[in-house]
Design a protein around this motif. Structure first.
Motif, PDB file in Angstrom:
ATOM      1  N   LEU A  20     -17.741  -3.645  -4.380  1.00  0.00           N
ATOM      2  CA  LEU A  20     -17.371  -2.187  -4.442  1.00  0.00           C
ATOM      3  C   LEU A  20     -17.342  -1.447  -3.174  1.00  0.00           C
ATOM      4  O   LEU A  20     -16.584  -0.835  -2.779  1.00  0.00           O
ATOM      5  CB  LEU A  20     -18.184  -1.839  -5.386  1.00  0.00           C
ATOM      6  N   ILE A  21     -18.372  -1.719  -2.520  1.00  0.00           N
ATOM      7  CA  ILE A  21     -18.566  -1.012  -0.967  1.00  0.00           C
ATOM      8  C   ILE A  21     -17.391  -1.280  -0.111  1.00  0.00           C
ATOM      9  O   ILE A  21     -16.862  -0.504   0.375  1.00  0.00           O
ATOM     10  CB  ILE A  21     -19.961  -1.489  -0.422  1.00  0.00           C
ATOM     11  N   ALA A  22     -17.066  -2.664  -0.202  1.00  0.00           N
ATOM     12  CA  ALA A  22     -15.826  -3.159   0.946  1.00  0.00           C
ATOM     13  C   ALA A  22     -14.712  -2.457   0.303  1.00  0.00           C
ATOM     14  O   ALA A  22     -13.772  -1.804   1.140  1.00  0.00           O
ATOM     15  CB  ALA A  22     -15.662  -4.618   0.730  1.00  0.00           C
ATOM     16  N   ARG A 192     -18.152  -2.216 -20.478  1.00  0.00           N
ATOM     17  CA  ARG A 192     -18.802  -3.220 -20.985  1.00  0.00           C
ATOM     18  C   ARG A 192     -18.424  -4.576 -20.212  1.00  0.00           C
ATOM     19  O   ARG A 192     -17.325  -4.978 -20.806  1.00  0.00           O
ATOM     20  CB  ARG A 192     -18.555  -3.316 -22.501  1.00  0.00           C
ATOM     21  N   PHE A 193     -19.090  -5.077 -19.346  1.00  0.00           N
ATOM     22  CA  PHE A 193     -18.656  -6.056 -18.632  1.00  0.00           C
ATOM     23  C   PHE A 193     -18.900  -7.436 -19.266  1.00  0.00           C
ATOM     24  O   PHE A 193     -19.879  -7.490 -19.961  1.00  0.00           O
ATOM     25  CB  PHE A 193     -19.344  -6.058 -17.221  1.00  0.00           C
ATOM     26  N   PRO A 194     -18.153  -8.329 -19.258  1.00  0.00           N
ATOM     27  CA  PRO A 194     -18.438  -9.614 -19.683  1.00  0.00           C
ATOM     28  C   PRO A 194     -19.168 -10.269 -18.811  1.00  0.00           C
ATOM     29  O   PRO A 194     -19.636  -9.712 -17.626  1.00  0.00           O
ATOM     30  CB  PRO A 194     -16.951 -10.350 -19.765  1.00  0.00           C
ATOM     31  N   GLY A 195     -19.586 -11.569 -18.621  1.00  0.00           N
ATOM     32  CA  GLY A 195     -20.350 -12.230 -17.639  1.00  0.00           C
ATOM     33  C   GLY A 195     -19.343 -12.071 -16.372  1.00  0.00           C
ATOM     34  O   GLY A 195     -18.275 -12.561 -16.362  1.00  0.00           O
ATOM     35  N   ASP A 241     -11.631  -8.897 -10.465  1.00  0.00           N
ATOM     36  CA  ASP A 241     -11.000  -8.096 -11.276  1.00  0.00           C
ATOM     37  C   ASP A 241     -12.208  -6.984 -11.833  1.00  0.00           C
ATOM     38  O   ASP A 241     -11.677  -5.895 -12.389  1.00  0.00           O
ATOM     39  CB  ASP A 241     -10.761  -9.247 -12.410  1.00  0.00           C
ATOM     40  N   ALA A 242     -13.411  -7.169 -11.963  1.00  0.00           N
ATOM     41  CA  ALA A 242     -14.092  -6.420 -12.506  1.00  0.00           C
ATOM     42  C   ALA A 242     -14.107  -5.148 -11.269  1.00  0.00           C
ATOM     43  O   ALA A 242     -14.160  -3.965 -12.024  1.00  0.00           O
ATOM     44  CB  ALA A 242     -15.603  -6.999 -12.195  1.00  0.00           C
ATOM     45  N   TYR A 262     -15.474   1.331 -22.519  1.00  0.00           N
ATOM     46  CA  TYR A 262     -14.359   0.169 -22.918  1.00  0.00           C
ATOM     47  C   TYR A 262     -15.018  -1.153 -22.691  1.00  0.00           C
ATOM     48  O   TYR A 262     -15.693  -1.331 -21.560  1.00  0.00           O
ATOM     49  CB  TYR A 262     -13.270   0.533 -21.703  1.00  0.00           C
ATOM     50  N   ASN A 263     -14.488  -2.211 -23.483  1.00  0.00           N
ATOM     51  CA  ASN A 263     -14.341  -3.366 -23.071  1.00  0.00           C
ATOM     52  C   ASN A 263     -13.382  -3.943 -22.232  1.00  0.00           C
ATOM     53  O   ASN A 263     -12.261  -3.403 -22.281  1.00  0.00           O
ATOM     54  CB  ASN A 263     -14.012  -4.206 -24.695  1.00  0.00           C
ATOM     55  N   ILE A 264     -13.651  -4.789 -21.383  1.00  0.00           N
ATOM     56  CA  ILE A 264     -12.565  -5.486 -20.874  1.00  0.00           C
ATOM     57  C   ILE A 264     -12.871  -7.037 -21.001  1.00  0.00           C
ATOM     58  O   ILE A 264     -13.924  -7.275 -20.765  1.00  0.00           O
ATOM     59  CB  ILE A 264     -12.615  -5.056 -19.360  1.00  0.00           C
ATOM     60  N   GLY A 265     -11.933  -7.799 -20.720  1.00  0.00           N
ATOM     61  CA  GLY A 265     -11.881  -9.049 -21.071  1.00  0.00           C
ATOM     62  C   GLY A 265     -11.007  -9.732 -20.088  1.00  0.00           C
ATOM     63  O   GLY A 265     -10.089  -9.104 -19.223  1.00  0.00           O
ATOM     64  N   ALA A 266     -10.938 -11.075 -19.691  1.00  0.00           N
ATOM     65  CA  ALA A 266     -10.123 -12.002 -18.840  1.00  0.00           C
ATOM     66  C   ALA A 266     -10.212 -13.264 -19.526  1.00  0.00           C
ATOM     67  O   ALA A 266      -8.849 -13.862 -19.779  1.00  0.00           O
ATOM     68  CB  ALA A 266     -10.777 -11.922 -17.397  1.00  0.00           C
TER      69      ALA A 266
END
Ligand code: AKB
Length: 342
Positions: A20-22, A192-195, A241-242, A262-266
């Motif tokens: 995130l910082i980058a 809500r992050f996945p692994g 992607d996260a 929010y859910n997000i998936g990939a």
């Protein structure tokens, strides 16, 4: 001292913070970044931030000092104890994950009241906020929507679910009985992050860590005994992607957002599918299965996959990496390079 609109990142030395910082520094170099973490920032991150404060999110005096020095109007609150570590120290997990988050919401409320603008507050929740009662229900449920099965079985999942509600309270109902409401100063936005699987950092303390641990072990030539069954299945995502999802959500007009969480998936591979791809890339590495029944029970309570249609509709969630490309084009080549350089 900086009275420019500034960014505060807690837990910045962790998996998400590193990427995130980058991206933040590249996207808006004139916006000072101040970080707060118990651990030092890696050098490549430290040179990109205005100040790296060493300390705890439980230290309200430290937060008051940051408030006095910076005009923060964007908070990325990443500091947390992950699921496995939280099961060994549940009371500490509550303090860090809940009281720490309350401290940051109060910080954001105070900052918003001080400079008069809403403070965009990003909060990473997790698939750990779900709790499916059995493998049969998990298999039948398939892609789970945000508001279904919110019965977490871990302290971490309970912490995350409660903090989702705390954030919505600050965003919409804060001091609702006051003569003059100060609600709306915190613009709480949550994924809500996945692994998550990163090429840059090795995770610590997560129950979904079997996936990144497998790749990092194999790439460094170490044998790996996977602690979940071959059929274990949960959603995963590549770290780029996260971070992309965080930016898309935080940059979306508030009016476009139909929800705060929010859910997000990939992609949602089984442990056996992950092992097959990793073994193909590192055929000489010994890979085995040694199920940890207790950690397996946590993974079995998490959804096989998530319905992320709300995120795709409201703010254009669009992961670049599927399972094959995440491993073939990002994770394996990047991690191989990392260990080859060591
Ligand atoms: C964990 O395993 O605890 C985290 C998560 C899924 O939130 N990676």
């Amino acid at each position: 001292m900086s009275r420019k609109p500034s960014v505060l990142i807690t837990g910045a030395s962790g998996e998400i913070g590193h990427a995130l910082i980058a991206r933040l520094a590249a996207g808006d170099p004139d916006r000072p970044i101040v970080t707060l973490d118990l651990n030092p920032l890696p050098p490549e991150s430290a040179k990109l931030v205005r100040q790296a404060v060493h300390g705890s999110i439980l230290d309200t005096a430290l937060l008051d000092g940051i408030h006095a020095q910076y005009e923060v109007d964007r908070v990325y609150h990443l500091a947390a104890l992950l699921s496995t570590r939280s099961e060994f120290s549940p009371a500490l997990a509550h303090k860090v994950n809940v009281e720490g988050t309350l401290n940051l919401l109060e910080f954001a409320q105070k900052a918003g009241e001080s400079h008069g603008r809403p403070v965009a507050f990003f909060y990473p929740s997790s698939i750990a906020a779900f709790g499916l009662p059995s493998l049969e229900v998990k298999t039948k449920a398939g892609k789970v929507k945000e508001d279904d099965y919110n019965v977490p079985t871990t302290m971490y999942g309970a912490n995350k679910l409660y903090c989702e509600h705390l954030g919505r309270y600050y965003s919409r109902h804060y001091k609702q009985l006051a003569a003059e409401t100060q609600s709306g100063k915190v613009d709480f936005r949550c994924i809500r992050f996945p692994g998550l699987i990163s090429a840059e950092t090795v995770p610590s303390g997560g129950t979904s860590d079997y996936a990144p641990e497998m790749i990092h072990a194999a790439a460094s030539g170490e044998p790996y005994a996977c602690f979940v069954r071959p059929d274990a299945r949960i959603p995963f995502m590549a770290m780029p992607d996260a971070v992309d999802a965080i930016f898309r959500l935080m940059d979306a007009p508030r009016a476009k957002l139909s929800r705060t969480v929010y859910n997000i998936g990939a992609f949602a591979p089984s442990a056996a599918e992950i092992e097959a791809v990793v073994h193909a890339a590192f055929p000489k590495v010994a890979m085995s299965t040694q199920v940890d029944e207790k950690r397996q029970a946590i993974v079995d309570s998490w959804p096989a996959d998530v319905d992320d249609s709300a995120a795709r509709r409201d703010w254009g969630h669009a992961p670049a990496f599927g399972f094959a490309s995440a491993f073939g084009e990002y994770l394996i080549p990047s991690i191989e390079k990392r260990y080859a350089a060591e």
